[in-house]
Enzyme design. Structure first.
Site, short mmCIF file in Angstrom:
data_model
loop_
_atom_site.label_atom_id
_atom_site.label_comp_id
_atom_site.label_asym_id
_atom_site.label_seq_id
_atom_site.Cartn_x
_atom_site.Cartn_y
_atom_site.Cartn_z
N HIS A 132 0.35 5.28 7.29
CA HIS A 132 -0.78 4.79 6.51
C HIS A 132 -0.86 3.27 6.50
CE1 HIS A 132 0.10 8.70 4.17
NE2 HIS A 132 -0.74 8.95 5.16
N LYS A 138 4.75 -3.63 1.37
CA LYS A 138 5.45 -2.60 0.61
C LYS A 138 6.95 -2.87 0.58
CE LYS A 138 2.00 0.89 1.77
NZ LYS A 138 1.71 2.11 2.53
N TYR A 194 7.95 2.68 -4.22
CA TYR A 194 7.66 1.40 -3.55
C TYR A 194 6.69 0.57 -4.34
CZ TYR A 194 3.51 3.68 -1.48
OH TYR A 194 2.33 4.35 -1.29
N ASP A 245 -2.95 13.28 7.90
CA ASP A 245 -1.96 12.61 8.74
C ASP A 245 -1.93 13.20 10.15
OD1 ASP A 245 -1.48 11.08 6.53
OD2 ASP A 245 0.49 11.94 6.11
#
Length: 182
Positions: free
Chosen positions: A61, A70, A130, A169
């Site tokens: 992503h 991140k 995260y 995905d």
């Protein structure tokens, strides 16, 4: 904390200093001044937490606007965490780096803006936490195809585990067709 550049130098593996005794342990996972001294000056605006069972693959992503840096860590279980450089002006464009992150090793991975991110769950259950440097913006979210041969990620897929992957995905675009960064 120990900061180590990965094969793609902008992706940083962070190993916390652990203080333990008979009660358990204490560790600092983020401290703005220490991170800034290492060149990580992101201002985090959002924390995310996911739980996934063995064989789950999430990603890859990224957001084409409001790109997110991140800071990834695992609080339960173990994952293989991956970052793919999508910055066309970068000498490492299209290359990937992967690290095993676990609750046991307590490592974190800094993935700067301009990278696609994904992970594969190696343990029976894993929880990933995260920090993100920009807000989630679904209208800008894109998915890079997890198994694009042009990128060549060497996922440690286990033969006995069923691959669990979302339709979104599974339908990611290969690098040649993906929207990327300048």
């Amino acid at each position: 904390m120990k900061f180590t550049a990965c094969r793609i130098p902008d992706v940083i593996l962070i190993e916390p200093r652990l203080f333990g005794d008979q009660r358990g342990f204490f560790m600092e996972t983020y401290q703005q001044k220490v991170f800034a001294e290492q060149g990580i000056t992101a201002q985090f605006v959002q924390d995310n937490h996911s739980g996934s069972r063995r064989g789950t693959l999430r990603g890859l992503h990224y957001q084409i606007q409001q790109a997110q840096g991140k800071l990834v860590r695992v609080v339960a279980g173990q994952i293989f965490d991956v970052a793919v450089d999508l910055r066309r002006s970068s000498p490492t464009f299209g290359q990937w780096v992967g690290q095993v992150l676990s609750a046991e090793n307590k490592r974190q991975l800094w993935i700067p803006p301009g990278f696609a991110h994904g992970f594969y769950v190696l343990s029976e259950w894993a929880e990933v936490v995260y920090k993100a440097s920009d807000f989630y913006a679904p209208q800008w979210e894109r998915t890079l195809l997890w198994n694009d041969p042009a990128v060549g990620i060497e996922w440690p897929l286990e033969g006995s585990a069923e691959l669990l992957i979302s339709e979104k995905d599974r339908a990611g675009l290969p690098l040649a067709q993906a929207e990327t960064y300048p």
